[in-house]
Design a protein around this motif. Structure first.
Motif, mmCIF file in Angstrom:
data_model
loop_
_atom_site.group_PDB
_atom_site.id
_atom_site.type_symbol
_atom_site.label_atom_id
_atom_site.label_comp_id
_atom_site.label_asym_id
_atom_site.label_seq_id
_atom_site.Cartn_x
_atom_site.Cartn_y
_atom_site.Cartn_z
ATOM 1 N N GLY A 23 0.873 -1.166 -0.044
ATOM 2 C CA GLY A 23 -0.067 -0.005 0.068
ATOM 3 C C GLY A 23 0.869 1.143 0.046
ATOM 4 N N GLU A 24 0.325 2.611 -0.037
ATOM 5 C CA GLU A 24 0.955 3.581 -0.298
ATOM 6 C C GLU A 24 1.113 4.508 0.951
ATOM 7 O OE1 GLU A 24 2.118 4.606 -3.304
ATOM 8 O OE2 GLU A 24 1.118 2.725 -4.247
ATOM 9 N N PHE A 25 0.197 3.907 1.993
ATOM 10 C CA PHE A 25 -0.044 4.495 3.271
ATOM 11 C C PHE A 25 1.468 4.971 3.797
ATOM 12 C CE2 PHE A 25 1.079 0.687 5.161
ATOM 13 C CZ PHE A 25 1.706 0.848 6.482
ATOM 14 N N LEU A 26 2.419 3.954 3.936
ATOM 15 C CA LEU A 26 3.902 4.483 4.500
ATOM 16 C C LEU A 26 4.643 5.553 3.817
ATOM 17 C CD1 LEU A 26 5.723 4.033 6.947
ATOM 18 C CD2 LEU A 26 6.556 2.163 5.550
ATOM 19 N N LYS A 27 4.358 5.589 2.098
ATOM 20 C CA LYS A 27 5.166 6.204 1.716
ATOM 21 C C LYS A 27 4.330 7.589 1.546
ATOM 22 C CE LYS A 27 6.344 6.321 -3.495
ATOM 23 N NZ LYS A 27 6.386 5.861 -4.754
ATOM 24 N N GLU A 28 3.065 7.828 1.762
ATOM 25 C CA GLU A 28 2.659 9.020 1.841
ATOM 26 C C GLU A 28 2.775 9.661 3.274
ATOM 27 O OE1 GLU A 28 -1.761 8.330 1.230
ATOM 28 O OE2 GLU A 28 -1.287 8.310 -1.007
ATOM 29 N N LEU A 29 2.927 8.969 4.104
ATOM 30 C CA LEU A 29 3.217 9.408 5.569
ATOM 31 C C LEU A 29 4.951 9.701 5.749
ATOM 32 C CD1 LEU A 29 1.978 9.463 8.385
ATOM 33 C CD2 LEU A 29 3.239 7.451 9.015
ATOM 34 N N VAL A 30 5.642 9.159 5.238
ATOM 35 C CA VAL A 30 7.124 9.491 5.002
ATOM 36 C C VAL A 30 6.852 10.910 4.304
ATOM 37 C CG1 VAL A 30 9.342 9.073 4.012
ATOM 38 C CG2 VAL A 30 8.140 7.237 5.372
ATOM 39 N N ALA A 31 6.355 11.205 3.185
ATOM 40 C CA ALA A 31 6.495 12.243 2.292
ATOM 41 C C ALA A 31 5.845 13.504 2.991
ATOM 42 C CB ALA A 31 5.559 12.083 0.977
ATOM 43 N N ALA A 32 4.767 13.008 3.716
ATOM 44 C CA ALA A 32 3.813 14.292 4.278
ATOM 45 C C ALA A 32 4.668 14.950 5.328
ATOM 46 C CB ALA A 32 2.403 13.575 4.964
ATOM 47 N N HIS A 33 5.419 13.901 6.074
ATOM 48 C CA HIS A 33 6.295 14.570 7.145
ATOM 49 C C HIS A 33 7.547 14.989 6.842
ATOM 50 C CE1 HIS A 33 3.396 13.936 10.634
ATOM 51 N NE2 HIS A 33 3.165 13.245 9.895
ATOM 52 N N LYS A 34 7.930 14.716 5.578
ATOM 53 C CA LYS A 34 9.290 15.290 4.952
ATOM 54 C C LYS A 34 10.205 14.619 5.732
ATOM 55 C CE LYS A 34 7.701 19.818 3.506
ATOM 56 N NZ LYS A 34 7.984 21.238 3.524
ATOM 57 N N LEU A 35 10.202 12.925 5.978
ATOM 58 C CA LEU A 35 11.168 12.256 6.622
ATOM 59 C C LEU A 35 12.124 11.949 5.166
ATOM 60 C CD1 LEU A 35 8.961 9.862 8.793
ATOM 61 C CD2 LEU A 35 10.251 11.939 9.512
ATOM 62 N N THR A 36 13.477 11.783 5.583
ATOM 63 C CA THR A 36 14.498 11.651 4.498
ATOM 64 C C THR A 36 15.148 10.214 4.879
ATOM 65 O OG1 THR A 36 16.147 12.338 6.022
ATOM 66 C CG2 THR A 36 14.895 13.958 4.152
ATOM 67 N N GLY A 37 15.662 9.710 3.768
ATOM 68 C CA GLY A 37 16.357 8.473 3.674
ATOM 69 C C GLY A 37 15.799 7.208 3.386
ATOM 70 N N LEU A 38 14.700 7.114 3.237
ATOM 71 C CA LEU A 38 13.826 5.826 2.917
ATOM 72 C C LEU A 38 13.178 5.905 1.709
ATOM 73 C CD1 LEU A 38 12.753 3.460 4.397
ATOM 74 C CD2 LEU A 38 10.698 4.402 4.733
ATOM 75 N N GLN A 39 13.641 4.706 1.069
ATOM 76 C CA GLN A 39 13.241 4.490 -0.575
ATOM 77 C C GLN A 39 12.457 3.295 -0.570
ATOM 78 O OE1 GLN A 39 17.094 3.843 -2.596
ATOM 79 N NE2 GLN A 39 17.627 6.097 -2.579
ATOM 80 N N PHE A 40 11.515 3.383 -1.796
ATOM 81 C CA PHE A 40 10.367 2.517 -2.073
ATOM 82 C C PHE A 40 10.530 1.882 -3.268
ATOM 83 C CE2 PHE A 40 8.752 5.090 1.156
ATOM 84 C CZ PHE A 40 8.166 4.611 2.123
ATOM 85 N N HIS A 41 10.795 0.328 -3.460
ATOM 86 C CA HIS A 41 10.989 -0.167 -4.826
ATOM 87 C C HIS A 41 9.996 -1.096 -4.827
ATOM 88 C CE1 HIS A 41 15.277 1.628 -4.690
ATOM 89 N NE2 HIS A 41 15.282 1.027 -3.536
ATOM 90 N N PRO A 42 9.181 -0.722 -6.008
ATOM 91 C CA PRO A 42 8.152 -1.724 -6.477
ATOM 92 C C PRO A 42 8.510 -3.335 -6.716
ATOM 93 C CG PRO A 42 7.890 0.127 -7.622
ATOM 94 C CD PRO A 42 9.208 0.159 -6.999
ATOM 95 N N CYS A 43 7.594 -4.220 -6.072
ATOM 96 C CA CYS A 43 8.077 -5.639 -6.104
ATOM 97 C C CYS A 43 7.240 -6.210 -7.105
ATOM 98 C CB CYS A 43 7.903 -6.354 -4.849
ATOM 99 S SG CYS A 43 9.050 -5.783 -3.583
ATOM 100 N N GLU A 44 7.861 -7.463 -7.644
ATOM 101 C CA GLU A 44 6.865 -8.254 -8.476
ATOM 102 C C GLU A 44 5.824 -8.903 -7.926
ATOM 103 O OE1 GLU A 44 7.516 -11.603 -11.874
ATOM 104 O OE2 GLU A 44 9.532 -10.798 -10.957
ATOM 105 N N THR A 45 4.606 -9.048 -8.469
ATOM 106 C CA THR A 45 3.405 -9.492 -7.755
ATOM 107 C C THR A 45 2.645 -10.345 -8.875
ATOM 108 O OG1 THR A 45 2.122 -7.732 -7.914
ATOM 109 C CG2 THR A 45 3.295 -7.826 -5.921
ATOM 110 N N ILE A 46 1.747 -11.384 -8.457
ATOM 111 C CA ILE A 46 0.694 -11.879 -9.199
ATOM 112 C C ILE A 46 -0.599 -11.541 -8.355
ATOM 113 C CG2 ILE A 46 2.031 -13.522 -10.372
ATOM 114 C CD1 ILE A 46 1.025 -15.739 -8.333
ATOM 115 N N GLU A 47 -1.882 -11.342 -9.008
ATOM 116 C CA GLU A 47 -3.011 -11.033 -8.389
ATOM 117 C C GLU A 47 -3.513 -12.115 -7.312
ATOM 118 O OE1 GLU A 47 -5.887 -9.505 -10.855
ATOM 119 O OE2 GLU A 47 -4.542 -7.882 -11.359
ATOM 120 N N SER A 48 -3.489 -13.406 -7.939
ATOM 121 C CA SER A 48 -4.026 -14.433 -7.172
ATOM 122 C C SER A 48 -3.304 -15.630 -7.624
ATOM 123 C CB SER A 48 -5.581 -14.479 -7.529
ATOM 124 O OG SER A 48 -5.977 -14.718 -8.496
ATOM 125 N N GLY A 49 -3.721 -16.858 -7.142
ATOM 126 C CA GLY A 49 -3.529 -18.122 -7.579
ATOM 127 C C GLY A 49 -3.072 -19.144 -6.499
#
Length: 262
Positions: free
Chosen positions: A226-252
């Motif tokens: 989810g985006e909640f942590l990314k948005e929280l870090v951005a909203a409070h201008k916290l520095t040094g944390l990077q978010f790299h999208p991972c490979e997923t499959i929807e179901s199975g």
């Protein structure tokens, strides 16, 4: 009483958070209100699953790998101040809380030409050699702890030249092995024939939304859905944390852990 939990893709909420009149157009307050609403809805769903119906506008949510920034010009890293014995359990993190924790001593890993005061230290930094790679300062802890709840344990460490309780190892307690499709994941094969998991493929629908987690074969890597942590870090201008999208499959159906995988 029945509860209807209507969930939209958080990426669709960004404009609403910036323009909403709930809190006089205050992005941070609107984002925190949104996060709190999701926390309450999740608590209701866990306590009364038979009474909660969840409707999703878009069920696909990004899964990210969390890493600290690698720009050595704008951050400092930490290393052990003293030699740590091989059997010292304090440097091993396996998705479980650390009981009777004794703070580990660290020192700044600096270029010989630089001093501590020359560096702009990020809120999230790397602890070289520790089982949990991510270290956060007290500012970041106060912002994240109310949101992440019991998913994370914050272990105080002693850093040379810093005030007590200034820095914490980020110990993620949410171990979700069952969310990986090991057959579709990526591996490195050693000369001995042993296969080591290098990049997991996640089954998106099996991971709870808005959670941070680890998997047992890669405890030093922390993930978030989810985006909640990314948005929280951005909203409070916290520095040094990077978010790299991972490979997923929807179901199975989930496969069993692949033979020979470390």
């Amino acid at each position: 009483m029945q509860f209807l939990n209507v969930v939209r893709d958080p990426r669709a909420q960004v404009a609403s958070m910036n323009r909403a009149i709930i809190h006089d157009f205050d992005t941070i307050l609107n984002a925190e209100t949104w996060i709190e609403a999701h926390r309450v809805a999740r608590m209701l769903a866990e306590r009364h699953p038979e009474r909660v119906m969840t409707i999703r506008g878009n069920s696909a949510m990004t899964i990210y790998l969390l890493e600290t920034a690698s720009d050595s010009e704008s951050e400092g890293d930490l290393v052990f101040a003293n030699e740590i014995e091989t059997g010292d359990d304090r440097q091993r993190f396996k998705g479980r809380p650390k009981e009777n924790w004794t703070p580990i001593q660290f020192k700044w890993f600096l270029n010989k030409k630089k001093k501590r005061d020359d560096l702009i230290i990020n809120d999230f930094i790397l602890a070289i050699g520790a089982g949990a790679d991510i270290v956060i300062n007290d500012k970041a802890k106060k912002i994240l702890a109310p949101v992440l709840g019991d998913d994370v344990e914050y272990l105080p460490i002693d850093v040379n030249g810093e005030e007590p309780n200034s820095w914490y190892l980020f110990n993620t307690l949410n171990d979700l092995d069952s969310v990986v499709d090991f057959d579709k994941s990526h591996y490195m094969t050693l000369s001995t024939g042993k296969r080591i998991l290098t990049r997991p493929v996640f089954v998106e629908q099996n991971i709870p939304n808005n959670r941070v987690f680890v998997i047992s074969k890669m405890y030093n890597r922390i993930y978030v859905k989810g985006e909640f942590l990314k948005e929280l870090v951005a909203a409070h201008k916290l520095t040094g944390l990077q978010f790299h999208p991972c490979e997923t499959i929807e179901s199975g159906p989930l496969s069993k852990s692949a033979a020979g995988v470390k």
